[in-house]
Write an enzyme that holds these catalytic residues in place. Structure first.
Site, PDB file in Angstrom:
ATOM      1  N   ARG A  96     -49.884  -4.496  50.782  1.00  0.00           N
ATOM      2  CA  ARG A  96     -49.036  -3.982  51.865  1.00  0.00           C
ATOM      3  C   ARG A  96     -48.420  -2.631  51.505  1.00  0.00           C
ATOM      4  O   ARG A  96     -48.136  -1.815  52.392  1.00  0.00           O
ATOM      5  CB  ARG A  96     -47.938  -4.996  52.189  1.00  0.00           C
ATOM      6  CG  ARG A  96     -48.461  -6.295  52.806  1.00  0.00           C
ATOM      7  CD  ARG A  96     -47.336  -7.131  53.393  1.00  0.00           C
ATOM      8  NE  ARG A  96     -46.432  -7.652  52.384  1.00  0.00           N
ATOM      9  CZ  ARG A  96     -46.623  -8.794  51.728  1.00  0.00           C
ATOM     10  NH1 ARG A  96     -47.709  -9.528  51.945  1.00  0.00           N
ATOM     11  NH2 ARG A  96     -45.739  -9.209  50.841  1.00  0.00           N
ATOM     12  N   GLY A 130     -41.150 -19.045  41.693  1.00  0.00           N
ATOM     13  CA  GLY A 130     -41.116 -19.937  40.545  1.00  0.00           C
ATOM     14  C   GLY A 130     -40.633 -19.200  39.316  1.00  0.00           C
ATOM     15  O   GLY A 130     -40.579 -17.963  39.275  1.00  0.00           O
ATOM     16  N   HIS A 131     -40.269 -19.976  38.309  1.00  0.00           N
ATOM     17  CA  HIS A 131     -39.893 -19.428  37.010  1.00  0.00           C
ATOM     18  C   HIS A 131     -40.596 -20.240  35.928  1.00  0.00           C
ATOM     19  O   HIS A 131     -41.258 -21.245  36.210  1.00  0.00           O
ATOM     20  CB  HIS A 131     -38.376 -19.444  36.814  1.00  0.00           C
ATOM     21  CG  HIS A 131     -37.669 -18.327  37.527  1.00  0.00           C
ATOM     22  ND1 HIS A 131     -37.844 -17.004  37.194  1.00  0.00           N
ATOM     23  CD2 HIS A 131     -36.783 -18.353  38.565  1.00  0.00           C
ATOM     24  CE1 HIS A 131     -37.102 -16.251  37.989  1.00  0.00           C
ATOM     25  NE2 HIS A 131     -36.450 -17.036  38.837  1.00  0.00           N
ATOM     26  N   ASP A 132     -40.406 -19.787  34.698  1.00  0.00           N
ATOM     27  CA  ASP A 132     -41.083 -20.420  33.561  1.00  0.00           C
ATOM     28  C   ASP A 132     -40.994 -21.951  33.615  1.00  0.00           C
ATOM     29  O   ASP A 132     -41.993 -22.654  33.430  1.00  0.00           O
ATOM     30  CB  ASP A 132     -40.449 -19.900  32.255  1.00  0.00           C
ATOM     31  CG  ASP A 132     -41.126 -20.425  31.010  1.00  0.00           C
ATOM     32  OD1 ASP A 132     -41.841 -19.664  30.349  1.00  0.00           O
ATOM     33  OD2 ASP A 132     -40.934 -21.613  30.672  1.00  0.00           O
ATOM     34  N   ASP A 161     -43.767 -17.778  30.446  1.00  0.00           N
ATOM     35  CA  ASP A 161     -43.720 -16.341  30.719  1.00  0.00           C
ATOM     36  C   ASP A 161     -44.473 -15.529  29.680  1.00  0.00           C
ATOM     37  O   ASP A 161     -45.329 -14.704  30.010  1.00  0.00           O
ATOM     38  CB  ASP A 161     -42.263 -15.864  30.752  1.00  0.00           C
ATOM     39  CG  ASP A 161     -41.572 -16.192  32.068  1.00  0.00           C
ATOM     40  OD1 ASP A 161     -42.250 -16.634  33.004  1.00  0.00           O
ATOM     41  OD2 ASP A 161     -40.341 -16.004  32.146  1.00  0.00           O
TER      42      ASP A 161
END
Length: 385
Positions: A96, A130-132, A161
């Site tokens: 985009r 989301g995260h680790d 990560d």
């Protein structure tokens, strides 16, 4: 960065454009910069969630407002001479913005386009945040860490990560650079944290296939179930790490502990592990951590102190390897891995947001008038944070 040259290393001459982000993308850029690559960070206008720190070392920074067409054009000008682009945005965002892989490789067919995501470019969750902790929770890693009957323990954000993310992104980029040297063609690296973390679980899946691993916590060789692979509290409320898996290492530990060996029993007698845990707990509780370290130093007992990260920097074993560099406010971990042809670092420059715009644009072939026009249009932010 090093004692001899600010940009020595095996990746000297490799130019990388990094779209600003947090966590695994910037750390991947740091690793590549540590190896000598020229890394240009495309920062965004305004404040950052996380201020620049060690993962900005060895890099340069320019602020581009990629909502403006002129800024997109400037970025593509940088891409023309780049070897690698790194981005850690949600799938579809760079499309985009007008800097998709297709667009970038149209101006530079040899470009390696590194994409860092949690869930991957494809799949039903690719647009979900989301995260680790979420990523490792979906791969079986989080479930395996912690005490039985209690909630799993997040291992900071090291496994997802940085282990499953950054390391696999770097591996993919380096592999693509090798391939390009042979074919002349660029590539797209889809580095998803869940994919890398699944790969890191190969050992566990292999042990399971051999019938030597169970899904329960504290039921396996390396998860604290066995008395000879866990941590023990010392008299000063610190800890020692015990990892004497092999029988000769276990024997070396037992020789130095105030434990009745006959009463203790066999190392692999699982029916005695509860009693053995208690015996080792009682033994380690008799001395301080430093006293135990002195007893076990230089032995093959695989018994070592548990240090906090500040203690680790000054420990003689790390200091002897110059494992850290104190540089102003920052305590920098040394460049890793170490190559025989690259001197150890004695100083690191941490990029200042937006400070290098003039050098970056000049090196890309833009003149003073063009740079002034970009600033006037708000495409480039010339101020320094």
């Amino acid at each position: 960065m090093t004692a001899s040259s600010p940009k020595s290393g095996p990746l000297s001459g490799v130019k990388i454009v990094e779209l600003a982000g947090i966590g695994p993308g910037p750390y991947a850029g740091q690793l590549l910069a540590d190896m000598g690559a020229d890394v240009i960070v495309i920062d965004r206008p305004g404040g950052s969630i996380v201020p620049k720190g060690i993962d900005a070392r060895g890099k340069k920074s320019i602020i581009l407002d990629l909502k403006k067409p002129d800024a997109v054009a400037a970025l593509l000008k940088l891409v023309e001479s780049a070897d690698v682009l790194i981005e850690g945005l949600r799938p579809g965002v760079t499309e985009r913005m007008g800097v998709s892989p297709d667009v970038c490789q149209a101006v530079n067919p040899g470009l390696i386009y590194g994409r860092m995501t949690g869930w991957g470019q494809m799949g039903p969750w690719n647009q979900m945040a989301g995260h680790d902790i979420n990523y490792i929770g979906m791969t079986g890693v989080l479930h395996a860490i912690g005490k039985a009957g209690q909630p799993p323990v997040p291992p900071l954000n090291m496994i997802g990560d940085f282990g499953g993310g950054s390391m696999f992104l770097v591996t993919g980029i380096l592999a693509a650079l090798v391939e390009r040297a042979r074919t002349g063609k660029g590539n797209i690296v889809d580095a998803a944290i869940v994919d890398g973390t699944n790969s890191l679980m190969s050992f566990v899946h292999g042990m399971t296939g051999l019938g030597q691993w169970r899904t329960e916590r504290e039921a396996n060789l390396l998860d604290g179930a066995m008395p000879f692979y866990r941590c023990y509290l010392t008299s000063d409320r610190k800890f020692m790490a015990v990892g004497c898996i092999e029988p000769q290492f276990f024997a070396a530990m037992m020789e130095r502990l105030p434990v009745d060996k006959d009463l203790y029993g066999g190392q692999h007698d699982c029916t005695a592990w509860s009693k053995q845990h208690e015996m080792l707990e009682d033994a380690f509780a008799t001395k301080t951590r430093d006293e135990w370290e002195a007893i076990f130093a230089g032995t093959d007992a695989c018994v070592t102190p548990v240090l906090d990260y500040v203690e680790a920097a000054s420990h003689p074993a790390n200091a002897a390897r110059q494992a850290f560099v104190q540089d102003g406010r920052w305590l920098h971990p040394q460049v890793a891995p170490r190559l025989a042809t690259q001197p150890l670092a004695t100083h690191f420059d941490v990029a200042t947001k937006g400070a290098d715009y003039a050098d970056i644009l000049t090196e890309a072939g833009l003149g003073e008038h063009e740079i002034s026009q970009l600033i006037a249009a708000g495409a480039v932010v010339a101020n320094k944070d």
